[in-house]
Design an enzyme around this catalytic site. Structure first.
Site, PDB file in Angstrom:
ATOM      1  N   PHE A  71       0.813  -1.228   0.000  1.00  0.00           N
ATOM      2  CA  PHE A  71       0.000   0.000   0.000  1.00  0.00           C
ATOM      3  C   PHE A  71       0.837   1.264   0.000  1.00  0.00           C
ATOM      4  CE2 PHE A  71       0.899  -0.070   4.543  1.00  0.00           C
ATOM      5  CZ  PHE A  71       1.070   1.282   4.810  1.00  0.00           C
ATOM      6  N   LYS A  85      -1.057  -7.144  -9.254  1.00  0.00           N
ATOM      7  CA  LYS A  85      -2.032  -7.274  -8.163  1.00  0.00           C
ATOM      8  C   LYS A  85      -1.676  -6.185  -7.160  1.00  0.00           C
ATOM      9  CE  LYS A  85      -2.844  -8.374  -4.410  1.00  0.00           C
ATOM     10  NZ  LYS A  85      -3.323  -7.394  -3.371  1.00  0.00           N
ATOM     11  N   SER A  90       5.349  -6.958   3.386  1.00  0.00           N
ATOM     12  CA  SER A  90       5.888  -7.278   4.712  1.00  0.00           C
ATOM     13  C   SER A  90       6.642  -8.611   4.684  1.00  0.00           C
ATOM     14  CB  SER A  90       4.746  -7.336   5.732  1.00  0.00           C
ATOM     15  OG  SER A  90       3.819  -8.316   5.337  1.00  0.00           O
ATOM     16  N   CYS A 106       9.527   1.707   3.525  1.00  0.00           N
ATOM     17  CA  CYS A 106      10.388   0.583   3.897  1.00  0.00           C
ATOM     18  C   CYS A 106      11.810   1.053   4.153  1.00  0.00           C
ATOM     19  CB  CYS A 106      10.391  -0.464   2.797  1.00  0.00           C
ATOM     20  SG  CYS A 106      11.178   0.126   1.320  1.00  0.00           S
TER      21      CYS A 106
HETATM   22  P1  NAD Z   1       1.520  -6.579   3.085  1.00  0.00           P
HETATM   23  O1  NAD Z   1       2.560  -7.628   3.158  1.00  0.00           O
HETATM   24  O2  NAD Z   1       0.416  -6.600   4.066  1.00  0.00           O
HETATM   25  O3  NAD Z   1       0.836  -6.594   1.635  1.00  0.00           O
HETATM   26  C1  NAD Z   1       1.590  -6.589   0.452  1.00  0.00           C
HETATM   27  C2  NAD Z   1       0.790  -7.298  -0.629  1.00  0.00           C
HETATM   28  O4  NAD Z   1       0.565  -8.644  -0.247  1.00  0.00           O
HETATM   29  C3  NAD Z   1      -0.576  -6.688  -0.895  1.00  0.00           C
HETATM   30  O5  NAD Z   1      -0.816  -6.679  -2.277  1.00  0.00           O
HETATM   31  C4  NAD Z   1      -1.523  -7.603  -0.151  1.00  0.00           C
HETATM   32  O6  NAD Z   1      -2.778  -7.693  -0.775  1.00  0.00           O
HETATM   33  C5  NAD Z   1      -0.822  -8.941  -0.198  1.00  0.00           C
HETATM   34  N1  NAD Z   1      -1.058  -9.754   1.005  1.00  0.00           N
HETATM   35  C6  NAD Z   1      -1.287  -9.305   2.271  1.00  0.00           C
HETATM   36  N2  NAD Z   1      -1.398 -10.347   3.116  1.00  0.00           N
HETATM   37  C7  NAD Z   1      -1.233 -11.461   2.389  1.00  0.00           C
HETATM   38  C8  NAD Z   1      -1.222 -12.853   2.704  1.00  0.00           C
HETATM   39  N3  NAD Z   1      -1.405 -13.283   3.946  1.00  0.00           N
HETATM   40  N4  NAD Z   1      -1.011 -13.732   1.695  1.00  0.00           N
HETATM   41  C9  NAD Z   1      -0.805 -13.304   0.436  1.00  0.00           C
HETATM   42  N5  NAD Z   1      -0.809 -12.003   0.079  1.00  0.00           N
HETATM   43  C10 NAD Z   1      -1.021 -11.087   1.047  1.00  0.00           C
HETATM   44  O7  NAD Z   1       2.288  -5.182   3.126  1.00  0.00           O
HETATM   45  P2  NAD Z   1       1.655  -3.721   3.205  1.00  0.00           P
HETATM   46  O8  NAD Z   1       1.094  -3.504   4.568  1.00  0.00           O
HETATM   47  O9  NAD Z   1       0.801  -3.453   2.023  1.00  0.00           O
HETATM   48  O10 NAD Z   1       2.980  -2.836   3.003  1.00  0.00           O
HETATM   49  C11 NAD Z   1       3.841  -2.496   4.065  1.00  0.00           C
HETATM   50  C12 NAD Z   1       4.995  -3.475   4.161  1.00  0.00           C
HETATM   51  O11 NAD Z   1       5.696  -3.510   2.925  1.00  0.00           O
HETATM   52  C13 NAD Z   1       6.019  -3.071   5.196  1.00  0.00           C
HETATM   53  O12 NAD Z   1       6.459  -4.229   5.865  1.00  0.00           O
HETATM   54  C14 NAD Z   1       7.147  -2.475   4.369  1.00  0.00           C
HETATM   55  O13 NAD Z   1       8.420  -2.520   4.970  1.00  0.00           O
HETATM   56  C15 NAD Z   1       7.093  -3.335   3.167  1.00  0.00           C
HETATM   57  N6  NAD Z   1       7.721  -2.694   2.031  1.00  0.00           N
HETATM   58  C16 NAD Z   1       8.942  -3.161   1.649  1.00  0.00           C
HETATM   59  C17 NAD Z   1       9.600  -2.568   0.590  1.00  0.00           C
HETATM   60  C18 NAD Z   1      10.931  -3.052   0.163  1.00  0.00           C
HETATM   61  O14 NAD Z   1      11.382  -2.629  -0.894  1.00  0.00           O
HETATM   62  N7  NAD Z   1      11.609  -3.920   0.900  1.00  0.00           N
HETATM   63  C19 NAD Z   1       9.002  -1.487  -0.085  1.00  0.00           C
HETATM   64  C20 NAD Z   1       7.748  -1.049   0.327  1.00  0.00           C
HETATM   65  C21 NAD Z   1       7.116  -1.667   1.395  1.00  0.00           C
END
Ligand code: NAD
Length: 499
Positions: A151, A175, A228, A283
């Site tokens: 997000f 997605k 995450s 992140c």
């Molecule tokens: P999230 O992991 O909750 O969601 C990311 C994606 O995965 C979304 O599209 C979501 O729909 C999907 N998703 C969520 N739960 C899932 C599950 N149980 N099974 C399969 N798919 C699932 O992350 P978020 O809250 O959208 O974003 C914040 C996180 O992203 C933070 O941990 C941040 O550090 C990380 N992030 C990392 C980077 C990087 O480059 N390392 C960059 C941006 C954000």
């Protein structure tokens, strides 16, 4: 604004799909529902993969220069319409308009990089690798690839992926995050206007169900994920078990080491932007200041009034420095972690809990927070807070700072602030972290260098965007060739000794 509906983009057109499930889209600044998201079904994914598979066949045969020209046209549209894209981010993510414009700008840089695809895809050629024989290598597209994005950068993170995937000759299925999905459809529409053939870029909205369908789909060759750490690990394990190429970028806990000789004003300004910009929902946000030696008191004393004075509001509010968090659950989680830190003995120098922004009392806001005297065992240190909270950990020397950083499960970004070139060099050389800043708090590589962390901040072998992404989205092929007149006569049963 009346409630709107967000669906999918399949075979070059917007569609409501066949899914039964829907979900609310919130305005984080007001806390109100502003739209409905249609969640995709397995049948929608099948339709997207079928369209992508068909389209990828001719797109992969299209000369890289012709593909790059589509990206050039798209680049022009993005530059003309960057405000429109940024507005979608402010409305659904809640970040401030200047920050949203910055996000779009950093995404545009990846499109600029991808327009050089004819150069990037050039292979290597060796004449006379053996007598009468020449050899070369080339990179060919994978076919249909997918991206699953978080997000916090609803435009930029997809743009880390699809310009390069498409430029390499693949079809891409996005997605997006279900929290702020509208940017994905704007980009889809503009890619079509730029001349991208139908099926080469698709969008399937959804949650865990559709992600699991993507991971199992036999028509998808590779998956790029950003989100995450627990989900990244799941994506990597399940995706690779299904034979896919996977790069899964996860969460972070980024430290900034402040040495006693650092330019304190510069370090404080750097920490303000890096800890509280985008409400800490980056992140690469700095969430831990590691104060070395006697610098801690000076650092905290200089930070505190600035954190108290942060301008927090709706993203269009003039001068707003940070906006709300993404959801009510996120707001509650951040407030819980602040509380746990205080209970465990940290001192709340500034406590942002319970903030009410006038005119936006129901928004998902948390005020800027400083927790001092944080210990490595506290949940506010071990968990990724992903909010406007800076933990200050005090250590006696650089060795203790490095030991702290290296004991952490994450290794995305790190920074050191010092005037000592030798200290900086040693730190850069030894630290086990993927991206390192020297007097730079957020060492986010530009589009021409790749991005990625180490340890549990990245699962897979390739970092995102830049040259690493060209490798991720292509297969390497090696060719050796000779012609009958230069072929030795008679069978050779022994391994050739190549002289
Ligand atoms: P999230 O992991 O909750 O969601 C990311 C994606 O995965 C979304 O599209 C979501 O729909 C999907 N998703 C969520 N739960 C899932 C599950 N149980 N099974 C399969 N798919 C699932 O992350 P978020 O809250 O959208 O974003 C914040 C996180 O992203 C933070 O941990 C941040 O550090 C990380 N992030 C990392 C980077 C990087 O480059 N390392 C960059 C941006 C954000």
């Amino acid at each position: 604004m009346s409630a709107y509906e967000v669906g999918h983009w399949i075979h070059g057109a917007a569609t409501r799909g066949s899914g039964e499930r829907q979900q609310d889209i919130y305005n984080p600044a007001t806390g109100a529902v502003q739209g409905r998201l249609l969640l995709g079904s397995a049948a929608d994914l099948d339709a997207a993969v079928a369209a992508a598979t068909l389209a990828a066949k001719s797109w992969g045969q299209t000369p890289p220069l012709a593909r790059a020209r589509v990206l050039f046209k798209f680049l022009t549209l993005l530059q003309e319409r960057r405000e429109q894209l940024a507005e979608a981010l402010v409305r659904e993510h809640g970040k401030t308009l200047p920050d949203a414009l910055g996000e779009v700008a950093r995404g545009i840089e990846v499109v600029e990089f991808a327009t050089a695809m004819p150069q990037l895809l050039k292979g290597e050629y060796t004449e006379q690798i053996a007598r009468g024989m020449d050899a070369w290598s080339m990179r060919q597209p994978l076919g249909v690839v997918a991206g699953i994005t978080p997000f916090n950068f609803p435009a930029m993170v997809p743009m880390w992926m699809y310009p390069i995937a498409i430029g390499c000759g693949n079809a891409f299925i996005l997605k997006p995050s279900e929290r702020d999905p509208s940017a994905s459809l704007l980009m889809a529409q503009w890619l079509k206007e730029a001349g991208l053939p139908d099926g080469i870029f698709s969008v399937i909205q959804g949650d865990k169900d559709i992600v699991d369908a993507i991971l199992a789909h036999p028509g998808i060759a590779a998956v790029s994920f950003v989100g995450s750490t627990p989900v990244a690990e799941h994506i990597y394990k399940v995706g690779t078990a299904h034979g896919k190429r996977v790069q899964a970028l996860g969460g972070a806990k980024n430290h900034m080491v402040v040495m006693p000789d650092a330019d304190l004003d510069g370090a404080v300004d750097a920490l303000m932007g890096a800890a509280y910009g985008s409400a800490g929902e980056r992140c690469m946000a700095i969430s831990v200041a590691v104060a070395v030696g006697d610098v801690g008191d000076r650092l905290v004393a200089a930070l505190a009034p600035k954190v108290k004075a942060l301008k927090i509001g709706e993203g269009h509010q003039p001068g707003a420095e940070m906006g709300p968090l993404i959801t009510r659950a996120s707001q509650q989680r951040v407030e819980r972690l602040i509380g746990e830190g205080i209970e465990a003995g940290a001192k709340a120098v500034v406590d942002g809990r319970g903030l009410r922004v006038p005119g936006h009392e129901d928004g998902f806001f948390v005020g800027g927070t400083i927790l001092d005297g944080v210990g490595a065992g506290m949940s506010c240190y071990t968990e990724e807070i992903f909010g406007p909270v800076l933990c200050v950990v005090r250590v006696p020397d650089l060795a203790a700072a490095i030991a702290l950083i290296e004991a952490n499960e994450y290794a995305n970004g790190v920074a050191i602030f010092t005037r000592d070139g030798h200290v900086a060099r040693e730190f850069v050389h030894h630290i086990q972290v993927g991206m390192v800043g020297v007097n730079v708090p957020l060492p986010v590589p530009m589009a021409f260098n790749s991005f990625g962390g180490w340890k549990r901040s990245l699962f897979g072998d390739h970092h995102a965007y830049g040259p690493e992404a060209v490798r991720f989205y292509t297969k390497h092929k090696a060719v050796m060739q000779r012609w009958p007149d230069s072929t030795p006569k008679g069978p050779q049963f022994a391994f050739p000794q190549n002289a």
